[in-house]
Design a protein around this motif. Structure first.
Motif, PDB file in Angstrom:
ATOM      1  N   VAL A  84      -4.054  16.619   0.909  1.00 12.18           N
ATOM      2  CA  VAL A  84      -5.520  15.923   0.814  1.00 12.18           C
ATOM      3  C   VAL A  84      -5.468  14.727   0.403  1.00 12.18           C
ATOM      4  O   VAL A  84      -5.967  13.438   0.642  1.00 12.18           O
ATOM      5  CB  VAL A  84      -6.523  16.894   0.242  1.00 12.18           C
ATOM      6  CG1 VAL A  84      -8.082  16.105   0.371  1.00 12.18           C
ATOM      7  CG2 VAL A  84      -6.908  17.987   1.024  1.00 12.18           C
ATOM      8  N   LYS A  85      -4.809  14.639  -1.052  1.00 11.47           N
ATOM      9  CA  LYS A  85      -4.632  13.427  -1.538  1.00 11.47           C
ATOM     10  C   LYS A  85      -3.617  12.421  -0.679  1.00 11.47           C
ATOM     11  O   LYS A  85      -4.044  10.983  -0.747  1.00 11.47           O
ATOM     12  CB  LYS A  85      -4.092  13.441  -3.107  1.00 11.47           C
ATOM     13  CG  LYS A  85      -4.298  12.201  -4.030  1.00 11.47           C
ATOM     14  CD  LYS A  85      -3.803  12.641  -5.341  1.00 11.47           C
ATOM     15  CE  LYS A  85      -3.662  11.401  -6.062  1.00 11.47           C
ATOM     16  NZ  LYS A  85      -3.781  11.800  -7.772  1.00 11.47           N
ATOM     17  N   ALA A  86      -2.639  12.802  -0.348  1.00 11.79           N
ATOM     18  CA  ALA A  86      -1.741  11.873   0.528  1.00 11.79           C
ATOM     19  C   ALA A  86      -2.303  11.342   1.591  1.00 11.79           C
ATOM     20  O   ALA A  86      -2.203  10.012   2.048  1.00 11.79           O
ATOM     21  CB  ALA A  86      -0.502  12.836   0.856  1.00 11.79           C
ATOM     22  N   TYR A  87      -3.125  12.236   2.405  1.00 10.15           N
ATOM     23  CA  TYR A  87      -3.902  11.869   3.425  1.00 10.15           C
ATOM     24  C   TYR A  87      -5.163  10.694   2.895  1.00 10.15           C
ATOM     25  O   TYR A  87      -5.204   9.571   3.582  1.00 10.15           O
ATOM     26  CB  TYR A  87      -4.914  12.804   4.255  1.00 10.15           C
ATOM     27  CG  TYR A  87      -5.511  12.314   5.395  1.00 10.15           C
ATOM     28  CD1 TYR A  87      -4.985  12.107   6.580  1.00 10.15           C
ATOM     29  CD2 TYR A  87      -7.120  12.506   5.191  1.00 10.15           C
ATOM     30  CE1 TYR A  87      -5.746  11.995   7.709  1.00 10.15           C
ATOM     31  CE2 TYR A  87      -7.918  12.028   6.375  1.00 10.15           C
ATOM     32  CZ  TYR A  87      -7.053  11.942   7.358  1.00 10.15           C
ATOM     33  OH  TYR A  87      -7.741  11.529   8.640  1.00 10.15           O
ATOM     34  N   GLN A  88      -5.878  10.737   2.088  1.00 10.03           N
ATOM     35  CA  GLN A  88      -6.633   9.686   1.464  1.00 10.03           C
ATOM     36  C   GLN A  88      -5.843   8.434   1.285  1.00 10.03           C
ATOM     37  O   GLN A  88      -6.296   7.529   1.443  1.00 10.03           O
ATOM     38  CB  GLN A  88      -7.402  10.202   0.361  1.00 10.03           C
ATOM     39  CG  GLN A  88      -8.379  11.428   0.832  1.00 10.03           C
ATOM     40  CD  GLN A  88      -9.250  12.133  -0.648  1.00 10.03           C
ATOM     41  OE1 GLN A  88      -8.803  11.596  -1.647  1.00 10.03           O
ATOM     42  NE2 GLN A  88     -10.211  12.762  -0.385  1.00 10.03           N
ATOM     43  N   GLN A  89      -4.640   8.622   0.528  1.00 11.75           N
ATOM     44  CA  GLN A  89      -3.903   7.534   0.288  1.00 11.75           C
ATOM     45  C   GLN A  89      -3.353   6.585   1.337  1.00 11.75           C
ATOM     46  O   GLN A  89      -3.345   5.531   1.540  1.00 11.75           O
ATOM     47  CB  GLN A  89      -2.809   7.730  -0.739  1.00 11.75           C
ATOM     48  CG  GLN A  89      -3.168   8.263  -1.982  1.00 11.75           C
ATOM     49  CD  GLN A  89      -1.830   8.744  -2.795  1.00 11.75           C
ATOM     50  OE1 GLN A  89      -0.847   8.949  -2.241  1.00 11.75           O
ATOM     51  NE2 GLN A  89      -2.232   8.753  -4.075  1.00 11.75           N
ATOM     52  N   ALA A  90      -3.164   7.446   2.545  1.00 10.30           N
ATOM     53  CA  ALA A  90      -2.690   6.878   3.828  1.00 10.30           C
ATOM     54  C   ALA A  90      -3.867   5.879   4.432  1.00 10.30           C
ATOM     55  O   ALA A  90      -3.888   5.103   5.107  1.00 10.30           O
ATOM     56  CB  ALA A  90      -2.203   7.967   4.821  1.00 10.30           C
ATOM     57  N   LEU A  91      -4.915   6.630   4.384  1.00  9.33           N
ATOM     58  CA  LEU A  91      -6.265   5.971   4.987  1.00  9.33           C
ATOM     59  C   LEU A  91      -6.512   4.493   4.002  1.00  9.33           C
ATOM     60  O   LEU A  91      -6.828   3.685   4.963  1.00  9.33           O
ATOM     61  CB  LEU A  91      -7.435   6.823   4.637  1.00  9.33           C
ATOM     62  CG  LEU A  91      -7.777   7.898   5.692  1.00  9.33           C
ATOM     63  CD1 LEU A  91      -8.703   8.839   5.613  1.00  9.33           C
ATOM     64  CD2 LEU A  91      -7.366   7.736   7.248  1.00  9.33           C
ATOM     65  N   LYS A  92      -6.465   4.690   2.829  1.00 10.83           N
ATOM     66  CA  LYS A  92      -6.840   3.530   1.995  1.00 10.83           C
ATOM     67  C   LYS A  92      -5.574   2.384   2.404  1.00 10.83           C
ATOM     68  O   LYS A  92      -5.696   1.214   2.430  1.00 10.83           O
ATOM     69  CB  LYS A  92      -6.445   3.866   0.495  1.00 10.83           C
ATOM     70  CG  LYS A  92      -7.845   4.629  -0.102  1.00 10.83           C
ATOM     71  CD  LYS A  92      -7.716   4.908  -1.338  1.00 10.83           C
ATOM     72  CE  LYS A  92      -8.828   5.926  -1.824  1.00 10.83           C
ATOM     73  NZ  LYS A  92      -8.818   6.129  -3.270  1.00 10.83           N
ATOM     74  N   ALA A  93      -4.241   2.843   2.874  1.00  9.19           N
ATOM     75  CA  ALA A  93      -3.203   2.053   2.759  1.00  9.19           C
ATOM     76  C   ALA A  93      -3.523   1.280   4.222  1.00  9.19           C
ATOM     77  O   ALA A  93      -3.246   0.204   4.609  1.00  9.19           O
ATOM     78  CB  ALA A  93      -1.750   2.511   2.890  1.00  9.19           C
ATOM     79  N   ALA A  94      -4.073   2.180   5.269  1.00  5.95           N
ATOM     80  CA  ALA A  94      -4.650   1.494   6.663  1.00  5.95           C
ATOM     81  C   ALA A  94      -5.555   0.418   6.447  1.00  5.95           C
ATOM     82  O   ALA A  94      -5.620  -0.525   7.179  1.00  5.95           O
ATOM     83  CB  ALA A  94      -4.757   2.794   7.476  1.00  5.95           C
ATOM     84  N   GLU A  95      -6.632   0.744   5.430  1.00  3.22           N
ATOM     85  CA  GLU A  95      -7.685  -0.153   5.398  1.00  3.22           C
ATOM     86  C   GLU A  95      -7.256  -1.496   4.822  1.00  3.22           C
ATOM     87  O   GLU A  95      -7.724  -2.462   5.119  1.00  3.22           O
ATOM     88  CB  GLU A  95      -8.636   0.446   4.414  1.00  3.22           C
ATOM     89  CG  GLU A  95      -9.423   1.556   5.050  1.00  3.22           C
ATOM     90  CD  GLU A  95     -10.387   2.298   4.162  1.00  3.22           C
ATOM     91  OE1 GLU A  95     -10.568   1.885   2.880  1.00  3.22           O
ATOM     92  OE2 GLU A  95     -11.162   3.437   4.558  1.00  3.22           O
ATOM     93  N   ARG A  96      -6.269  -1.288   3.753  1.00  2.00           N
ATOM     94  CA  ARG A  96      -5.552  -2.649   3.370  1.00  2.00           C
ATOM     95  C   ARG A  96      -5.017  -3.351   4.475  1.00  2.00           C
ATOM     96  O   ARG A  96      -4.939  -4.882   4.122  1.00  2.00           O
ATOM     97  CB  ARG A  96      -4.455  -2.231   2.201  1.00  2.00           C
ATOM     98  CG  ARG A  96      -5.381  -1.791   0.962  1.00  2.00           C
ATOM     99  CD  ARG A  96      -4.490  -1.829  -0.363  1.00  2.00           C
ATOM    100  NE  ARG A  96      -3.385  -0.960  -0.194  1.00  2.00           N
ATOM    101  CZ  ARG A  96      -3.351   0.205  -0.597  1.00  2.00           C
ATOM    102  NH1 ARG A  96      -4.523   0.906  -1.250  1.00  2.00           N
ATOM    103  NH2 ARG A  96      -2.460   1.144  -0.505  1.00  2.00           N
ATOM    104  N   GLN A  97      -4.208  -2.537   5.299  1.00  2.00           N
ATOM    105  CA  GLN A  97      -3.532  -3.437   6.171  1.00  2.00           C
ATOM    106  C   GLN A  97      -4.446  -4.141   7.205  1.00  2.00           C
ATOM    107  O   GLN A  97      -4.152  -5.284   7.659  1.00  2.00           O
ATOM    108  CB  GLN A  97      -2.426  -2.367   7.017  1.00  2.00           C
ATOM    109  CG  GLN A  97      -1.702  -3.105   7.943  1.00  2.00           C
ATOM    110  CD  GLN A  97      -0.622  -2.376   8.455  1.00  2.00           C
ATOM    111  OE1 GLN A  97      -0.797  -0.980   8.460  1.00  2.00           O
ATOM    112  NE2 GLN A  97       0.193  -2.525   9.290  1.00  2.00           N
ATOM    113  N   VAL A  98      -5.443  -3.396   7.526  1.00  2.00           N
ATOM    114  CA  VAL A  98      -6.454  -4.160   8.419  1.00  2.00           C
ATOM    115  C   VAL A  98      -7.058  -5.347   7.782  1.00  2.00           C
ATOM    116  O   VAL A  98      -7.342  -6.276   8.408  1.00  2.00           O
ATOM    117  CB  VAL A  98      -7.742  -2.947   8.950  1.00  2.00           C
ATOM    118  CG1 VAL A  98      -8.660  -3.469   9.458  1.00  2.00           C
ATOM    119  CG2 VAL A  98      -6.949  -1.883   9.669  1.00  2.00           C
ATOM    120  N   SER A  99      -7.505  -5.109   6.369  1.00  2.00           N
ATOM    121  CA  SER A  99      -7.974  -6.158   5.798  1.00  2.00           C
ATOM    122  C   SER A  99      -7.115  -7.486   5.553  1.00  2.00           C
ATOM    123  O   SER A  99      -7.589  -8.448   5.960  1.00  2.00           O
ATOM    124  CB  SER A  99      -8.391  -5.854   4.327  1.00  2.00           C
ATOM    125  OG  SER A  99      -7.278  -5.695   3.810  1.00  2.00           O
TER     126      SER A  99
END
Length: 402
Positions: A345-360
């Motif tokens: 679960v934590k790895a999935y949340q970190q992947a989502l945050k990394a994707a958000e940073r890439q989008v920004s």
């Protein structure tokens, strides 16, 4: 309690003898009857039908209620104790404390020398380091109990016993200076045998991981074993599915190679001709530590190449740290403790945050985030697809009449 445990260890359980009124001697005097009833504790208990497990449980329950001896008391506490003495004697209170501490140690050693029921091993292994060993004058005498518990056959008991052995080795100096190296070798051989995927599926695996990290970062680790431990950590990593376990094993192997680069450099920088001649990895996962130390010299860390292509970005990113010159003093250090609570679960949340940073970042540059991909037809792929479709149609025609 000390005498009771000693008698229970010497006496063998016999069949209980039940006397009826007809069998009781008529001429038995009161003194003889009292001697028969108040004989040795263990013999009387076995005669009354008590089993070895029941005697052990009763002695253990009483020892748990016994007051712990006072440690080396300060001057103020000694004065307070002297003030509370009700009857003056020729012996000082310090002598009474020493005598009580000696009896406390002997009682526990006699109990641990018995045949410990398997149901009580876990509680004893957790109780000894905090309630018993700190008050013992010779704590190394419980090492035999820890070794017997390690070889009891239970993986969870082996982890708990190894924790106690590390405590004896580091805090109380298990083994004198002449035999310390052999004691360390025995301890690390047992630790190496527990590095397998089944250990990381235990409910208390975090306890083992902290124990292993502390042992492998200790100065007691012989340098000749560092490469074998690093190799086995990476081999176990490709056999595990939990991302936290994989990342923890990567961090441990990273630290081992970083601190012992002269011993592990052959695993990372093998000459091309020698590496090309290798057809099979000589390293065996089930080998003991001594055999693995000899096999790892002819092996390499090919497991890192697999972890480069792991489906989790966090794992592949961590594995790519091995491509950098991480053995330099200024290189990045990894703390295995950070990955103990790393779950899916934590790895999935970190992947989502990394994707958000890439989008920004894409938005900051004025670029658009790609939402679709253009697939180009490749001629060889189309031919393979056509052959597969033709084969499937032929199979249907062949089996149509069945």
């Amino acid at each position: 309690l000390r005498n009771c445990a000693e008698q229970a260890g010497k006496a063998l359980p016999k069949e209980p003898v039940v006397r009826t009124c007809e069998e009781t001697p008529e001429g038995e005097t009161q003194a003889a009857k009292r001697k028969r009833l108040n004989g040795p504790f263990a013999e009387a208990a076995f005669q009354k039908g008590r089993t070895h497990e029941e005697i052990f449980e009763r002695i253990l329950a009483l020892l748990k209620e016994v007051r712990e001896p006072q440690s080396s008391a300060s001057k103020e506490s000694e004065d307070d104790e002297i003030d509370n003495v009700w009857l003056e004697t020729s012996r000082s209170s310090k002598q009474y404390r020493k005598e009580y501490a000696r009896l406390f140690q002997e009682a526990w050693l006699k109990l641990l020398g018995l045949r410990v029921p398997l149901a009580h091993c876990t509680s004893l292994l957790q109780l000894l380091p905090t309630k018993v060993i700190p008050h013992m004058g010779r704590p190394l005498m419980v090492a035999d109990f820890y070794l017997r518990a390690f070889h009891a056959g239970s993986l969870e008991l082996s982890v708990l016993a190894l924790s106690g052995l590390l405590l004896l080795l580091t805090r109380y100096g298990l083994g004198d200076p002449e035999t310390l190296s052999s004691s360390c070798g025995e301890f690390y051989s047992q630790l190496y045998s527990l590095l397998r995927p089944a250990t990381f599926r235990l409910n208390r695996r975090a306890r083992f991981q902290r124990l292993a990290a502390a042992a492998l970062t200790s100065a007691l680790l012989p340098a000749r074993f560092a490469a074998a431990f690093a190799k086995k950590c990476l081999r176990v990593a490709i056999l595990c599915s939990e991302p936290g376990t994989i990342m923890w094993l990567l961090a441990v192997a990273y630290g081992l190679i970083q601190r012992n680069h002269s011993r592990c450099s052959v695993l990372l920088h093998r000459p091309g001709e020698e590496g090309a001649a290798m057809q099979k990895d000589p390293f065996e996962l089930d080998a003991n530590l001594q055999e693995a130390s000899e096999q790892v010299v002819q092996s390499s860390l090919w497991e890192i190449q697999l972890l480069f292509r792991h489906h989790l970005p966090a794992v592949s990113t961590l594995a790519k740290l091995f491509e950098k010159p991480f053995f330099k003093p200024t290189a990045r250090k990894l703390d295995p403790e950070l990955f103990l609570d790393q779950g899916m679960v934590k790895a999935y949340q970190q992947a989502l945050k990394a994707a958000e940073r890439q989008v920004s970042k894409l938005k900051a540059r004025g670029a658009k985030c790609p939402l679709a991909f253009q697939v180009q037809d490749i001629e060889p792929a189309l031919r393979c697809a056509g052959w597969a479709a033709a084969l499937s149609t032929g199979q249907r025609r062949v089996g149509a009449g069945l």
